[in-house]
Design a protein around this motif. Structure first.
Motif, mmCIF file in Angstrom:
data_model
loop_
_atom_site.group_PDB
_atom_site.id
_atom_site.type_symbol
_atom_site.label_atom_id
_atom_site.label_comp_id
_atom_site.label_asym_id
_atom_site.label_seq_id
_atom_site.Cartn_x
_atom_site.Cartn_y
_atom_site.Cartn_z
ATOM 1 N N PRO A 121 -12.263 -17.400 21.531
ATOM 2 C CA PRO A 121 -12.395 -15.996 21.964
ATOM 3 C C PRO A 121 -11.110 -15.402 22.538
ATOM 4 C CG PRO A 121 -14.258 -17.307 22.723
ATOM 5 C CD PRO A 121 -13.243 -18.271 22.207
ATOM 6 N N TYR A 122 -10.165 -16.266 22.885
ATOM 7 C CA TYR A 122 -8.936 -15.808 23.539
ATOM 8 C C TYR A 122 -7.743 -15.795 22.577
ATOM 9 C CZ TYR A 122 -11.993 -16.931 27.403
ATOM 10 O OH TYR A 122 -13.086 -16.991 28.243
ATOM 11 N N LEU A 130 -9.044 -26.657 21.758
ATOM 12 C CA LEU A 130 -8.853 -25.266 21.359
ATOM 13 C C LEU A 130 -10.087 -24.647 20.712
ATOM 14 C CD1 LEU A 130 -5.184 -24.970 20.084
ATOM 15 C CD2 LEU A 130 -6.134 -24.563 22.344
ATOM 16 N N MET A 131 -11.082 -25.460 20.338
ATOM 17 C CA MET A 131 -12.312 -24.866 19.817
ATOM 18 C C MET A 131 -12.969 -23.978 20.861
ATOM 19 S SD MET A 131 -14.342 -27.531 17.355
ATOM 20 C CE MET A 131 -15.554 -26.262 17.027
ATOM 21 N N GLY A 146 -11.000 -34.084 14.184
ATOM 22 C CA GLY A 146 -11.533 -33.025 15.020
ATOM 23 C C GLY A 146 -10.549 -31.909 15.281
ATOM 24 N N PRO A 147 -10.849 -31.051 16.264
ATOM 25 C CA PRO A 147 -10.051 -29.868 16.546
ATOM 26 C C PRO A 147 -8.724 -30.208 17.217
ATOM 27 C CG PRO A 147 -11.753 -30.126 18.191
ATOM 28 C CD PRO A 147 -12.017 -31.182 17.158
ATOM 29 N N VAL A 148 -7.900 -29.178 17.315
ATOM 30 C CA VAL A 148 -6.612 -29.339 17.991
ATOM 31 C C VAL A 148 -6.848 -29.499 19.488
ATOM 32 C CG1 VAL A 148 -4.416 -28.222 18.534
ATOM 33 C CG2 VAL A 148 -5.410 -27.982 16.240
ATOM 34 N N ARG A 149 -6.193 -30.472 20.065
ATOM 35 C CA ARG A 149 -6.274 -30.686 21.509
ATOM 36 C C ARG A 149 -4.873 -30.794 22.076
ATOM 37 N NH1 ARG A 149 -10.675 -34.149 19.818
ATOM 38 N NH2 ARG A 149 -12.672 -33.354 20.612
ATOM 39 N N PRO A 195 -10.640 -21.625 29.459
ATOM 40 C CA PRO A 195 -10.906 -22.974 29.987
ATOM 41 C C PRO A 195 -9.624 -23.655 30.488
ATOM 42 C CG PRO A 195 -11.033 -22.947 27.588
ATOM 43 C CD PRO A 195 -10.898 -21.525 28.010
ATOM 44 N N ARG A 196 -9.558 -23.830 31.781
ATOM 45 C CA ARG A 196 -8.357 -24.419 32.385
ATOM 46 C C ARG A 196 -8.677 -24.905 33.789
ATOM 47 N NH1 ARG A 196 -4.718 -19.133 34.292
ATOM 48 N NH2 ARG A 196 -6.499 -17.755 34.710
ATOM 49 N N LEU A 197 -7.843 -25.797 34.274
ATOM 50 C CA LEU A 197 -7.880 -26.237 35.660
ATOM 51 C C LEU A 197 -6.601 -25.783 36.348
ATOM 52 C CD1 LEU A 197 -9.216 -29.910 35.343
ATOM 53 C CD2 LEU A 197 -10.492 -27.877 36.025
ATOM 54 N N THR A 198 -6.745 -25.181 37.513
ATOM 55 C CA THR A 198 -5.606 -24.782 38.344
ATOM 56 C C THR A 198 -5.930 -25.185 39.785
ATOM 57 O OG1 THR A 198 -6.434 -22.579 38.936
ATOM 58 C CG2 THR A 198 -5.263 -22.780 36.823
ATOM 59 N N HIS A 199 -5.024 -24.899 40.692
ATOM 60 C CA HIS A 199 -5.302 -25.217 42.095
ATOM 61 C C HIS A 199 -6.522 -24.449 42.607
ATOM 62 C CE1 HIS A 199 -2.004 -27.903 43.073
ATOM 63 N NE2 HIS A 199 -1.184 -27.130 42.375
#
Length: 333
Positions: free
Chosen positions: A314-315, A309-310, A191-194, A285-289
């Motif tokens: 767009p970024y 990373l799939m 699969g894709p890069v993780r 796509p990310r998690l922050t405080h």
């Protein structure tokens, strides 16, 4: 190839205990580096520096000392010698790597033995007390990624001064207007890069400027030309003559847990599969405080997650160093 009895360890072990001063023998690959032992069987490295004043101390750290002394070594005439001594027998194995590094420096600068000694000591000032078993395979891969970015993508050598990853900084490279988080992973066949994100701070916005994610995907390959020790030597070679920047690199390497004494353990060649640069911002796509405005749920004290990373295509802003040169040119002090 060395014969069975020509490694530094073999030479030191074969030396007879001296009745006074030192018993010594030439390193098998150098006419200028002697290996010696004293009456307490402490190991020494000896290099003659004719005409230099004796009595100077060049280095003293835990378990290692280097001074300039008036000595008579075996049949050599009395002269000024640099005497580097290992004071802790538990570090004798590391001292053998110091010997080989000194030989390499002497070979490069055969006309200035003292300068070769000083370069070796500057390097080992940072690495001497690093545990040679302390760097994990995952940590070595992460360090490879940070150095690959420094050598191939970042403005060099200016970016050396903003490399902060091994210090525990939130991001690996931090300047006033650009920060970069580096992630390296082994290529997957399914699969894709993780990438594994280990904290809510890691993908959070920098204090100032824009955040980028540099993604490196590699695979072990015996025929590849890239390994962590070779990459480290490439970076150090590019900094030859830039003493202050070389010292920064060596300090960062030691903070990451690297020591030349562990080079064989981390010498697996790696083939580069993908290298990409992403801009992290609104919608990424990310998690922050900020993802938990009321704070983490009771009983949860740490968040780790995997970034696919799939979902980040767009970024993506660059897949080649040339395309990133304008974006990253501000990555300097």
């Amino acid at each position: 190839m060395r014969t069975m009895m020509s490694s530094p360890d073999d030479i030191w072990n074969a030396l007879h205990e001296p009745t006074s001063a030192l018993s010594a023998r030439l390193h098998s690959e150098s006419q200028g580096v002697w290996l010696g032992i004293d009456a307490d069987r402490r190991r020494h490295l000896l290099v003659r520096v004719p005409g230099e004043p004796a009595g100077q101390e060049l280095l003293r750290t835990r378990g290692l000392a280097a001074t300039m002394e008036e000595l008579r070594v075996e049949e050599e005439a009395e002269d000024t010698w640099v005497d580097i001594v290992c004071l802790d027998p538990a570090l004798n194995g590391t001292f053998g790597t110091v010997a080989d590094d000194l030989v390499a420096e002497m070979r490069h600068d055969s006309g200035d033995a003292l300068n070769a000694v000083k370069r070796t000591l500057r390097k080992w000032k940072w690495f001497w007390s690093v545990d040679s078993s302390g760097l994990s395979a995952e940590g070595a891969l992460g360090l490879f990624g940070e150095l690959w970015f420094l050598d191939r993508w970042a403005p060099f050598p200016e970016a050396v001064e903003v490399w902060l990853g091994p210090t525990g900084s939130r991001h690996d490279y931090v300047s006033r207007t650009v920060s970069v988080e580096v992630k390296a992973t082994r290529a997957r066949s399914d699969g894709p890069v993780r990438h594994r994100i280990t904290s809510l701070e890691q993908m959070d916005d920098p204090e100032t400027g824009v955040l980028f994610l540099f993604s490196l995907s590699v695979t072990p390959d015996a025929n590849a030309a890239n390994s962590l020790p070779e990459l480290i030597e490439t970076v150090r070679r590019r900094l030859r003559g830039k003493v202050d920047l070389l010292s920064v690199v060596d300090q960062r390497l030691s903070e990451a847990g690297w020591t030349p004494a562990a080079a064989k353990r981390h010498s697996q060649p790696m083939r580069i599969i993908r290298e990409e640069l992403y801009q992290v911002g609104e919608g990424f796509p990310r998690l922050t405080h900020r993802s938990f405005p009321s704070g983490l749920p009771v009983g949860i004290d740490q968040v780790l997650y995997t970034l696919d990373l799939m979902a980040c295509e767009p970024y993506r802003v660059a897949t080649r160093t040339h395309d990133a040169s304008e974006i990253l040119r501000a990555l300097r002090p």
